[in-house]
Design a protein around this motif. Structure first.
Motif, PDB file in Angstrom:
ATOM      1  N   ARG A   1       3.297  -3.972  -6.299  1.00 39.36           N
ATOM      2  CA  ARG A   1       2.152  -4.606  -5.623  1.00 39.36           C
ATOM      3  C   ARG A   1       2.614  -5.644  -4.606  1.00 39.36           C
ATOM      4  O   ARG A   1       1.982  -5.844  -3.570  1.00 39.36           O
ATOM      5  CB  ARG A   1       1.214  -5.257  -6.642  1.00 39.36           C
ATOM      6  CG  ARG A   1       0.365  -4.259  -7.401  1.00 39.36           C
ATOM      7  CD  ARG A   1      -0.786  -4.907  -8.163  1.00 39.36           C
ATOM      8  NE  ARG A   1      -0.334  -5.946  -9.055  1.00 39.36           N
ATOM      9  CZ  ARG A   1      -0.438  -7.247  -8.791  1.00 39.36           C
ATOM     10  NH1 ARG A   1      -0.966  -7.649  -7.665  1.00 39.36           N
ATOM     11  NH2 ARG A   1      -0.020  -8.144  -9.653  1.00 39.36           N
TER      12      ARG A   1
ATOM     13  N   LEU B   1       3.909  -3.503  -1.473  1.00 35.52           N
ATOM     14  CA  LEU B   1       3.011  -2.582  -0.767  1.00 35.52           C
ATOM     15  C   LEU B   1       2.440  -3.116   0.558  1.00 35.52           C
ATOM     16  O   LEU B   1       2.339  -2.354   1.518  1.00 35.52           O
ATOM     17  CB  LEU B   1       1.871  -2.143  -1.690  1.00 35.52           C
ATOM     18  CG  LEU B   1       2.191  -0.884  -2.495  1.00 35.52           C
ATOM     19  CD1 LEU B   1       1.173  -0.674  -3.598  1.00 35.52           C
ATOM     20  CD2 LEU B   1       2.248   0.342  -1.593  1.00 35.52           C
TER      21      LEU B   1
ATOM     22  N   ALA C   1       4.315   4.895   1.882  1.00 31.44           N
ATOM     23  CA  ALA C   1       3.519   4.184   0.874  1.00 31.44           C
ATOM     24  C   ALA C   1       3.061   5.111  -0.252  1.00 31.44           C
ATOM     25  O   ALA C   1       2.867   4.670  -1.388  1.00 31.44           O
ATOM     26  CB  ALA C   1       2.309   3.526   1.536  1.00 31.44           C
TER      27      ALA C   1
ATOM     28  N   TYR D   1       5.291   4.917  -3.309  1.00 35.03           N
ATOM     29  CA  TYR D   1       5.089   3.709  -4.097  1.00 35.03           C
ATOM     30  C   TYR D   1       3.823   3.821  -4.954  1.00 35.03           C
ATOM     31  O   TYR D   1       3.800   3.434  -6.125  1.00 35.03           O
ATOM     32  CB  TYR D   1       4.973   2.485  -3.188  1.00 35.03           C
ATOM     33  CG  TYR D   1       6.267   2.089  -2.521  1.00 35.03           C
ATOM     34  CD1 TYR D   1       7.066   1.088  -3.060  1.00 35.03           C
ATOM     35  CD2 TYR D   1       6.686   2.700  -1.342  1.00 35.03           C
ATOM     36  CE1 TYR D   1       8.258   0.711  -2.450  1.00 35.03           C
ATOM     37  CE2 TYR D   1       7.877   2.336  -0.729  1.00 35.03           C
ATOM     38  CZ  TYR D   1       8.659   1.342  -1.283  1.00 35.03           C
ATOM     39  OH  TYR D   1       9.828   0.977  -0.684  1.00 35.03           O
ATOM     40  N   LEU D   2       2.771   4.366  -4.348  1.00 36.81           N
ATOM     41  CA  LEU D   2       1.497   4.473  -5.067  1.00 36.81           C
ATOM     42  C   LEU D   2       1.562   5.507  -6.185  1.00 36.81           C
ATOM     43  O   LEU D   2       0.924   5.341  -7.233  1.00 36.81           O
ATOM     44  CB  LEU D   2       0.377   4.827  -4.085  1.00 36.81           C
ATOM     45  CG  LEU D   2      -0.037   3.666  -3.175  1.00 36.81           C
ATOM     46  CD1 LEU D   2      -0.946   4.149  -2.062  1.00 36.81           C
ATOM     47  CD2 LEU D   2      -0.737   2.576  -3.968  1.00 36.81           C
TER      48      LEU D   2
ATOM     49  N   TRP E   1      -5.337  -0.055  -4.679  1.00 38.81           N
ATOM     50  CA  TRP E   1      -4.294   0.077  -3.664  1.00 38.81           C
ATOM     51  C   TRP E   1      -4.333   1.434  -2.979  1.00 38.81           C
ATOM     52  O   TRP E   1      -3.980   1.551  -1.800  1.00 38.81           O
ATOM     53  CB  TRP E   1      -2.928  -0.196  -4.284  1.00 38.81           C
ATOM     54  CG  TRP E   1      -2.643  -1.662  -4.248  1.00 38.81           C
ATOM     55  CD1 TRP E   1      -2.712  -2.554  -5.276  1.00 38.81           C
ATOM     56  CD2 TRP E   1      -2.308  -2.425  -3.093  1.00 38.81           C
ATOM     57  NE1 TRP E   1      -2.429  -3.816  -4.826  1.00 38.81           N
ATOM     58  CE2 TRP E   1      -2.176  -3.777  -3.492  1.00 38.81           C
ATOM     59  CE3 TRP E   1      -2.097  -2.110  -1.757  1.00 38.81           C
ATOM     60  CZ2 TRP E   1      -1.851  -4.790  -2.606  1.00 38.81           C
ATOM     61  CZ3 TRP E   1      -1.765  -3.130  -0.871  1.00 38.81           C
ATOM     62  CH2 TRP E   1      -1.645  -4.454  -1.300  1.00 38.81           C
TER      63      TRP E   1
END
Length: 563
Positions: free
Chosen positions: A35, A38, A49, A52-53, A75
């Motif tokens: 978090r 991001l 991204a 990461y998510l 997110w």
């Protein structure tokens, strides 16, 4: 005032979610690290991204705490908002909001509403955004905490009213937002509020007031070494100097602002500064720097879809040609300017009509409610009179029976019609999907067929053009958005049900499941996703694990049963 609203929305995104989940146990450490990473990832390398998510969603599933899952959904919403995929962003924001409400986190749910309002603003749905934000502020009325949420709500309202050219109302909200951001110790957004106030006062021709707010924004941004906002502040000062015919000062400040904007890699701000420098050099009659800045302005406006700036570029070109006596070019560029101006006017008119329609529908519903209340009173009186009208009941009963029969017939007709419509939509979806797969296969065949002739020198240029056309036609994300829109019209709860069954499913997994829902073959799915057939089989295996299927359970049968 979307020329500065994009800055606000960027910083709003950067500040989303950092207080929602508190790091504590070791198994939450990586989640919170993601978090923290991001915001920079979405801003600097948005394509990465997704990785990461995907990891964040998997971690949320293993932590077994719905607050973490809600944060992961939030997110996802932020990412798709940044990509301007509004429907997908709304979908994830709604998932996050509902989970937060289930956990009793009403305040965080209100913050999600501010994200949704910013999204509505970005879509020019001003009335909807205003209604959301007024609801948020009303819910927080009397609450002495949560300054950050109040500040964001007021800031977005300020930007909306600025875009609507209601600058006095905008200023009221922006001053409130600056005060709340200050209480929340958010110097970045205090500075941004001052810069937006400075812009508003230029539009109101209050130049001294504009300079005062620009100076405040400049001093705060410089103290934080926030280059982008320092550049925006200096840009405002240069714009005011140009309005006041202080041309030397304007040239120095706008040149400095351009350098700062380039350092911060902010192409939109760079484009606006080029526009002001073009105006300056047209006023000075200097053709070479004018041409340089107008070309840069046109290039950036085209690349980033800035229609309002593209319109300004052609207006300036037309004025320059008229001033230079090249009237044919002046007329030619003026026609392009008028076309763009008309396009923007039509957009504004459409937005205004939508706002009026919303207001009308709201008022209509209120009138209907009042009418229903009135009818209820009449109904109560009728009940008293019915005691003395037993004979009339027999007649009424017969009428009701007759109407019920007609209602049943009507309901049956509507049911059959709805079923026919669903069948038509399913057939249309299948036809669209198969044609999409055929298109991908054809593009692949063309690309493969072109390989043997690549060594021929005189064929290289044509091959590059063909490859460029293939890449344009192979827009997987665009094709998926169109497919998803058609798919959800028929299977509106499919994705939400799947996520409940497999919380770690990624957007890519959901896409695969949708194609399996249509019973597509591995070859057809491979064509749609631009991957190998063997990769489809590997993805099927991963899906089985994420959905916890036993060896005896068939993945395709399982997906077909999901409603």
């Amino acid at each position: 005032m979307k020329r500065f609203a994009y800055l606000h929305l960027l910083f709003l995104t950067l500040t989303i979610g950092f207080a929602h989940v508190v790091a504590g146990q070791n198994d939450t450490t990586r989640f919170n690290e993601l978090r923290q990473l991001l915001p920079d990832v979405i801003e600097s390398n948005i394509d990465s991204a997704d990785w990461y998510l995907e990891e964040m969603l998997a971690l949320a599933g293993s932590i077994a705490d719905d607050k973490y899952l809600a944060s992961a959904y939030e997110w996802h919403g932020n990412l798709y908002f940044a990509k301007s995929s509004y429907d997908t962003a709304t979908y994830y924001y709604d998932l996050a909001k509902n989970l937060y409400l289930q956990q009793g986190e009403e305040i965080i749910a209100l913050e999600i509403d501010t994200h949704l309002a910013a999204l509505d603003f970005d879509k020019s749905d001003y009335e909807k955004a205003i209604t959301r934000l007024e609801t948020v502020l009303s819910a927080l009325d009397g609450n002495d905490d949560n300054y950050s949420i109040k500040a964001k709500a007021c800031n977005i309202l300020g930007n909306i009213y600025s875009e609507m050219e209601r600058y006095e109302t905008s200023n009221t909200y922006l001053l409130e937002s600056a005060e709340y951001f200050s209480l929340a110790a958010d110097s970045v957004n205090v500075s941004l509020s001052y810069i937006t106030l400075a812009y508003n006062h230029i539009e109101l021709k209050n130049y001294e007031q504009s300079l005062a707010y620009a100076e405040k924004g400049y001093q705060m941004s410089k103290a934080m070494n926030f280059v982008r906002l320092v550049g925006a502040s200096v840009y405002i000062m240069g714009k005011v100097a140009l309005q006041l015919d202080r041309l030397e000062q304007a040239e120095a400040q706008l040149t400095e602002a351009l350098d700062l904007a380039r350092q911060s890699e902010d192409p939109v701000l760079v484009a606006y500064i080029h526009a002001e420098l073009a105006r300056l050099y047209m006023q000075l009659g200097q053709s070479e720097p004018f041409a340089t800045h107008i070309d840069q302005l046109e290039s950036l406006a085209t690349d980033y879809g800035l229609t309002i700036l593209l319109k300004d570029a052609y207006e300036l070109k037309s004025a320059w040609h008229e001033k230079s006596g090249t009237y044919d070019e002046a007329l030619k560029t003026y026609k392009v300017y008028k076309t763009l101006a008309d396009s923007l006017f039509n957009e504004r008119m459409t937005a205004q009509i939508n706002e009026m329609t919303t207001k009308y529908n709201t008022e209509k519903k209120e009138r209907e409610i009042e009418q229903l209340k009135h009818q209820e009173k009449i109904s109560n009186l009728t009940k008293l009179l019915m005691v003395a009208a037993m004979v009339a009941l027999v007649i009424i009963g017969a009428l009701i029976y007759s109407r019920q029969q007609k209602a049943k017939q009507l309901a049956q007709y509507k049911l059959e019609k709805a079923q026919q419509e669903i069948e038509y939509q399913e057939q249309e979806l299948m036809t669209f999907t198969l044609s999409l797969a055929q298109k991908k296969n054809l593009l692949h065949d063309i690309k493969e067929s072109a390989k043997p002739v690549r060594q021929l020198e005189d064929a290289n240029l044509q091959l590059k053009k063909i490859n460029s056309s293939i890449k344009n036609g192979w827009n997987v994300e665009k094709d998926w958005e169109e497919f998803r829109s058609r798919f959800e019209k028929i299977h509106d709860t499919f994705f939400s049900q799947l996520i409940k069954l497999g919380p770690t499913l990624t957007p890519y997994d959901l896409r695969m499941c949708a194609y399996l829902k249509l019973s597509l073959s591995s070859k057809e799915i491979a064509a749609l996703l631009n991957i190998k057939v063997s990769s489809v089989e590997i993805q099927r295996s991963r899906l089985r694990k994420k959905l916890n299927l036993t060896q005896d359970e068939n993945l395709g049968t399982f997906i077909l049963k999901v409603s």
